[in-house]
Write a protein that holds these residues in place. Structure first.
Motif, short mmCIF file in Angstrom:
data_model
loop_
_atom_site.label_atom_id
_atom_site.label_comp_id
_atom_site.label_asym_id
_atom_site.label_seq_id
_atom_site.Cartn_x
_atom_site.Cartn_y
_atom_site.Cartn_z
N ALA A 2 0.85 -1.19 0.00
CA ALA A 2 0.00 0.00 0.00
C ALA A 2 0.88 1.23 0.00
N ALA A 3 0.37 2.31 -0.56
CA ALA A 3 1.13 3.57 -0.61
C ALA A 3 0.24 4.72 -0.20
N GLY A 4 0.81 5.61 0.58
CA GLY A 4 0.13 6.85 0.92
C GLY A 4 0.48 7.90 -0.12
N MET A 5 -0.38 8.03 -1.11
CA MET A 5 -0.08 8.89 -2.27
C MET A 5 -0.70 10.28 -2.13
N LEU A 6 -0.11 11.22 -2.86
CA LEU A 6 -0.55 12.61 -2.95
C LEU A 6 -0.97 12.88 -4.39
N GLU A 7 -1.96 13.75 -4.57
CA GLU A 7 -2.29 14.19 -5.93
C GLU A 7 -1.07 14.86 -6.58
N PRO A 8 -0.85 14.66 -7.90
CA PRO A 8 -1.72 14.01 -8.88
C PRO A 8 -1.53 12.50 -8.98
N PHE A 9 -0.66 11.94 -8.09
CA PHE A 9 -0.36 10.52 -8.20
C PHE A 9 -1.58 9.66 -7.86
N VAL A 10 -2.47 10.17 -6.98
CA VAL A 10 -3.69 9.42 -6.66
C VAL A 10 -4.54 9.25 -7.92
N THR A 11 -4.76 10.34 -8.62
CA THR A 11 -5.58 10.27 -9.83
C THR A 11 -4.92 9.43 -10.91
N SER A 12 -3.61 9.57 -11.09
CA SER A 12 -2.93 8.77 -12.12
C SER A 12 -2.93 7.29 -11.76
N SER A 13 -2.93 6.96 -10.47
CA SER A 13 -2.97 5.55 -10.07
C SER A 13 -4.30 4.91 -10.42
N ARG A 14 -5.37 5.68 -10.30
CA ARG A 14 -6.68 5.15 -10.71
C ARG A 14 -6.66 4.82 -12.20
N GLY A 15 -6.03 5.67 -12.98
CA GLY A 15 -5.93 5.41 -14.41
C GLY A 15 -5.09 4.19 -14.72
N ALA A 16 -4.23 3.80 -13.77
CA ALA A 16 -3.38 2.62 -13.97
C ALA A 16 -4.03 1.36 -13.43
N GLY A 17 -5.27 1.44 -13.01
CA GLY A 17 -6.00 0.26 -12.55
C GLY A 17 -5.83 -0.09 -11.09
N LEU A 18 -5.22 0.80 -10.29
CA LEU A 18 -5.06 0.55 -8.87
C LEU A 18 -6.32 1.01 -8.12
N GLU A 19 -6.40 0.64 -6.85
CA GLU A 19 -7.59 0.94 -6.06
C GLU A 19 -7.26 1.86 -4.89
N VAL A 20 -8.13 2.82 -4.64
CA VAL A 20 -8.05 3.66 -3.46
C VAL A 20 -8.92 3.04 -2.39
N ILE A 21 -8.32 2.73 -1.22
CA ILE A 21 -9.09 2.10 -0.15
C ILE A 21 -9.39 3.06 1.00
N GLY A 22 -8.89 4.27 0.91
CA GLY A 22 -9.19 5.25 1.95
C GLY A 22 -8.45 6.55 1.73
N ASP A 23 -8.99 7.60 2.30
CA ASP A 23 -8.35 8.92 2.27
C ASP A 23 -7.78 9.15 3.67
N PHE A 24 -6.49 8.88 3.83
CA PHE A 24 -5.95 8.71 5.17
C PHE A 24 -5.79 10.00 5.97
N PHE A 25 -5.88 11.15 5.34
CA PHE A 25 -5.92 12.40 6.10
C PHE A 25 -7.35 12.71 6.54
N THR A 26 -8.24 12.82 5.58
CA THR A 26 -9.57 13.35 5.88
C THR A 26 -10.48 12.37 6.60
N GLU A 27 -10.17 11.07 6.54
CA GLU A 27 -10.96 10.12 7.32
C GLU A 27 -10.58 10.15 8.80
N VAL A 28 -9.45 10.74 9.10
CA VAL A 28 -9.04 10.94 10.49
C VAL A 28 -9.45 12.32 10.98
N GLN A 29 -9.26 13.34 10.13
CA GLN A 29 -9.55 14.73 10.52
C GLN A 29 -9.95 15.51 9.28
N SER A 30 -11.14 16.11 9.29
CA SER A 30 -11.58 16.94 8.18
C SER A 30 -12.30 18.17 8.73
N PRO A 31 -11.88 19.38 8.32
CA PRO A 31 -10.74 19.63 7.44
C PRO A 31 -9.42 19.30 8.13
#
Length: 325
Positions: free
Chosen positions: A197-226
């Protein structure tokens, strides 16, 4: 443990190599004497990572806000906090970006710095950090027990928040191997199976989706938002000796932030013009949330998180870490 953590200052921020502009600046120290906007311009050097989070510098430069404020600003690309904080100390730059943990670690180790503007965050509606996997059997934090998880650096906001997200999701942190890996290298490592697993930052998150990988969580905002994560720092000494310059610099940055909030396309245009990110990807990726009125109490979350990880052992006053007019 405290002494061990003191050795990690050089790894506080990301090396976002895919976004770095060609060419670096010299190291001559510019004049920083106070003067009015109608006097001789004050020369400043600003250490930053050329990434979307700090696009407001490009807007302030391109829109003439720095010039209007009587400032001649040179943006100096740097690798992260490990380079920027020492540069602030030496006076080779007058302002520099830092994530929240960078400032906390510095102050905890006796370095007198503070935010002059604490302005970049993300929300549940616009997350810019996500946990990305290749293995379809991994769907939650608990599924990462016994696995290898990459963050861009150790003891920074990404590492701290990843651990909080895993802990919140019921994972056993002692069973997980944490690996430092720059954002541009994470996609290949996932593909090769060297990390799970990797903790990615945009734009790598969006490009990873295009590469067929899966996002299983947003590790900043699921803990604290904003989740307010970074801003622009200066030494306490510089702020005390140059209040007028600090005021004018911050006002120029705030005008750029206002432009982004009035029309997010302005931010996307600045990012596309000043990075090597594909314009189609810039149009699709999530943007940070920028604000000019962040409450200093937002730093308390990061102080508490640092204490949870054993990074700081003394109480810090969040209001002392952010300059106020």
């Amino acid at each position: 443990m405290r002494n061990a953590h003191r050795t990690t200052l050089a790894a506080l921020a990301a090396t976002v190599t895919a976004l770095v502009l060609a060419g670096c600046s010299g190291t001559d120290t510019p004049s920083t004497a106070d003067s009015g906007p109608d006097s001789e311009p004050v020369s400043l050097k600003v250490g930053y990572i050329p990434a979307s989070v700090y696009a407001y510098f490009w807007q302030a430069q391109d829109a003439g806000y720095f010039e209007d404020a009587g400032l001649e600003v040179e943006l100096v690309p740097m690798s992260g906090g490990g380079e920027i904080i020492p540069a602030l100390q030496s006076g080779s730059v007058q302002f520099g970006i830092s994530d929240a943990m960078g400032v906390i670690n510095a102050v905890n180790n006796g370095i007198g710095i503070e935010y002059v503007t604490f302005n970049a965050s993300q929300t549940e509606e616009s997350p810019i950090h996500s946990v990305v996997v290749k293995d379809p059997s991994i769907t939650s934090a608990a599924d990462l027990n016994g696995k290898t998880v990459a963050t861009n650096a150790s003891f920074n906001t990404d590492w701290t928040m990843m651990r909080a997200w895993l802990r919140q999701g019921g994972a056993d942190l002692d069973s997980i191997t944490f690996l430092e890996l720059p954002f541009p290298d994470q996609l290949a490592a996932l593909d090769a199976g060297t990390i799970d697993a990797a903790g990615m930052l945009e734009p790598f998150v969006t490009s990873s989706r295009g590469a067929g990988l899966e996002v299983i969580g947003d590790f900043f905002t699921e803990v604290q938002s904003p989740s307010v994560l970074s801003g622009v720092a200066a030494t306490n000494e510089y702020v005390e000796q140059n209040p007028d310059v600090v005021e004018r610099f911050v006002e120029a940055v705030e005008k750029a932030v206002d432009d982004f909030n009035a029309d997010p396309q302005v931010a996307r245009d600045r990012i596309a013009e000043n990075t090597e990110i594909d314009p189609a990807l810039v149009a699709e990726m999530n943007l940070p949330v920028w604000s000019n009125d962040t409450d200093p109490s937002q730093m308390q979350f990061w102080i508490d998180a640092a204490e949870e990880e054993g990074i700081v052992e003394t109480d810090l006053d969040p209001t002392s870490l952010i300059w106020t007019r």
